[in-house]
Design an enzyme around this catalytic site. Structure first.
Site, PDB file in Angstrom:
ATOM      1  N   GLY A  22      -1.707   4.648   6.847  1.00  0.00           N
ATOM      2  CA  GLY A  22      -2.823   4.424   7.747  1.00  0.00           C
ATOM      3  C   GLY A  22      -3.311   2.981   7.697  1.00  0.00           C
ATOM      4  O   GLY A  22      -3.730   2.420   8.713  1.00  0.00           O
TER       5      GLY A  22
ATOM      6  N   LYS B 273     -14.558   4.077  14.073  1.00  0.00           N
ATOM      7  CA  LYS B 273     -14.586   3.624  12.690  1.00  0.00           C
ATOM      8  C   LYS B 273     -13.819   2.309  12.526  1.00  0.00           C
ATOM      9  O   LYS B 273     -14.293   1.377  11.868  1.00  0.00           O
ATOM     10  CB  LYS B 273     -14.009   4.704  11.775  1.00  0.00           C
TER      11      LYS B 273
ATOM     12  N   TYR C  89     -16.038   8.135   0.612  1.00  0.00           N
ATOM     13  CA  TYR C  89     -17.490   8.043   0.762  1.00  0.00           C
ATOM     14  C   TYR C  89     -17.956   8.084   2.214  1.00  0.00           C
ATOM     15  O   TYR C  89     -19.161   7.970   2.472  1.00  0.00           O
ATOM     16  CB  TYR C  89     -17.997   6.754   0.106  1.00  0.00           C
ATOM     17  N   ASP C  90     -17.053   8.252   3.155  1.00  0.00           N
ATOM     18  CA  ASP C  90     -17.413   8.213   4.572  1.00  0.00           C
ATOM     19  C   ASP C  90     -18.552   9.166   4.943  1.00  0.00           C
ATOM     20  O   ASP C  90     -19.435   8.797   5.726  1.00  0.00           O
ATOM     21  CB  ASP C  90     -16.190   8.515   5.450  1.00  0.00           C
TER      22      ASP C  90
ATOM     23  N   GLU D 295      -3.467  -3.023 -11.584  1.00  0.00           N
ATOM     24  CA  GLU D 295      -4.856  -3.241 -11.174  1.00  0.00           C
ATOM     25  C   GLU D 295      -5.682  -3.602 -12.398  1.00  0.00           C
ATOM     26  O   GLU D 295      -5.946  -2.758 -13.251  1.00  0.00           O
ATOM     27  CB  GLU D 295      -5.424  -1.999 -10.490  1.00  0.00           C
TER      28      GLU D 295
ATOM     29  N   PHE E 232     -12.669   9.960   4.945  1.00  0.00           N
ATOM     30  CA  PHE E 232     -12.300  10.320   3.576  1.00  0.00           C
ATOM     31  C   PHE E 232     -13.226   9.577   2.621  1.00  0.00           C
ATOM     32  O   PHE E 232     -14.019   8.723   3.018  1.00  0.00           O
ATOM     33  CB  PHE E 232     -10.835   9.952   3.296  1.00  0.00           C
TER      34      PHE E 232
ATOM     35  N   HIS F 117     -14.793  -2.352   7.369  1.00  0.00           N
ATOM     36  CA  HIS F 117     -14.737  -3.529   6.512  1.00  0.00           C
ATOM     37  C   HIS F 117     -13.319  -4.092   6.450  1.00  0.00           C
ATOM     38  O   HIS F 117     -13.116  -5.302   6.474  1.00  0.00           O
ATOM     39  CB  HIS F 117     -15.247  -3.194   5.114  1.00  0.00           C
TER      40      HIS F 117
ATOM     41  N   THR G  80       0.842  -1.197   0.000  1.00  0.00           N
ATOM     42  CA  THR G  80       0.000   0.000   0.000  1.00  0.00           C
ATOM     43  C   THR G  80       0.873   1.242   0.000  1.00  0.00           C
ATOM     44  O   THR G  80       2.028   1.200   0.439  1.00  0.00           O
ATOM     45  CB  THR G  80      -0.927   0.028   1.235  1.00  0.00           C
TER      46      THR G  80
ATOM     47  N   ASP H 172      -8.217  -4.823  -1.680  1.00  0.00           N
ATOM     48  CA  ASP H 172      -9.008  -3.998  -2.586  1.00  0.00           C
ATOM     49  C   ASP H 172     -10.362  -3.798  -1.917  1.00  0.00           C
ATOM     50  O   ASP H 172     -10.880  -4.713  -1.261  1.00  0.00           O
ATOM     51  CB  ASP H 172      -9.161  -4.652  -3.954  1.00  0.00           C
TER      52      ASP H 172
END
Length: 210
Positions: A10, A189, A170-171, A32, A168, A194, A6, A61
């Site tokens: 974070g 969170k 779609y949060d 990708e 950040f 997920h 990554t 992903d």
């Protein structure tokens, strides 16, 4: 050492909450592929990253899946955010759907070059796009597909008008249990994320793997 592939430190911090200090970041730009599901994208990335690093790797992903749109934007979530914008996605849901249910999904893909025993978690053994990793024909060392272990985490909620200043992507428009992810602090969170749920599954399995 387990390398988390990554560019986002974070994600590594979150992974260490479940896996400890054995996790380190690997900044590697894997290819990708385009796919309707997260699993083949993550699996492909894990194979390419393992061949690059030659040590155990973990690739993830993730995406936002709106039920009324048959899962769109799903694997194309980042592209939709960059081209349409989060607010445009919310307006589209408002205009077209009565069912506002959605879910964030994350698939973690683990590869260490070794086979896996059968377990309830899926194993991807397909390797159709190996040659694309190098731009060349498969050589003798790549005649056997690399198996990849997959772990999925899901958090279900619904699309709402934007609220909150945190998070950040779609949060702000994703509500879970009365609050948007952007209204939650980091601990709240992470407790329901997920990615965290996928990491928890992986962590339990990885202890036995070692």
């Amino acid at each position: 050492m387990l390398r988390y592939v990554t560019t986002n430190p974070g994600k590594v911090r979150e992974a260490r909450e479940y896996l400890g200090d054995a996790v380190s970041q690997l900044d590697f730009d894997y290819t990708e592929i385009q796919a309707a599901d997260l699993a083949p994208i993550a699996a492909r990335g894990a194979r390419e990253a393992y061949r690059h690093a030659e040590e155990p790797v973990l690739v993830d992903d993730a995406g936002l899946f709106v039920r009324g749109f048959d899962g769109f934007p799903g694997p194309y979530s980042a592209y939709a955010e960059d081209t349409l914008g989060v607010e445009a996605v919310r307006r589209l849901v408002d205009a077209e759907l009565d069912d506002r249910r959605a879910e964030f999904r994350c698939v973690l893909a683990y590869c260490d070059g070794e086979p896996f025993a059968a377990t309830p978690d899926p194993v991807d053994r397909d390797d159709r796009v190996t040659a694309a990793a190098t731009g060349a024909e498969r050589d003798d060392q790549e005649t056997e597909p690399l198996p990849v272990k997959l772990f999925e985490g899901v958090v279900r909620g619904e699309i709402v008008e934007a609220r909150g200043d945190g998070g950040f992507g779609y949060d702000p428009i994703f509500e879970y249990d009365g609050a948007t992810l952007a209204e939650m602090d980091a601990a709240e969170k992470n407790a329901i994320s997920h990615r965290g749920r996928a990491l928890e599954k992986f962590g339990e399995w990885f202890v036995e793997r070692q």
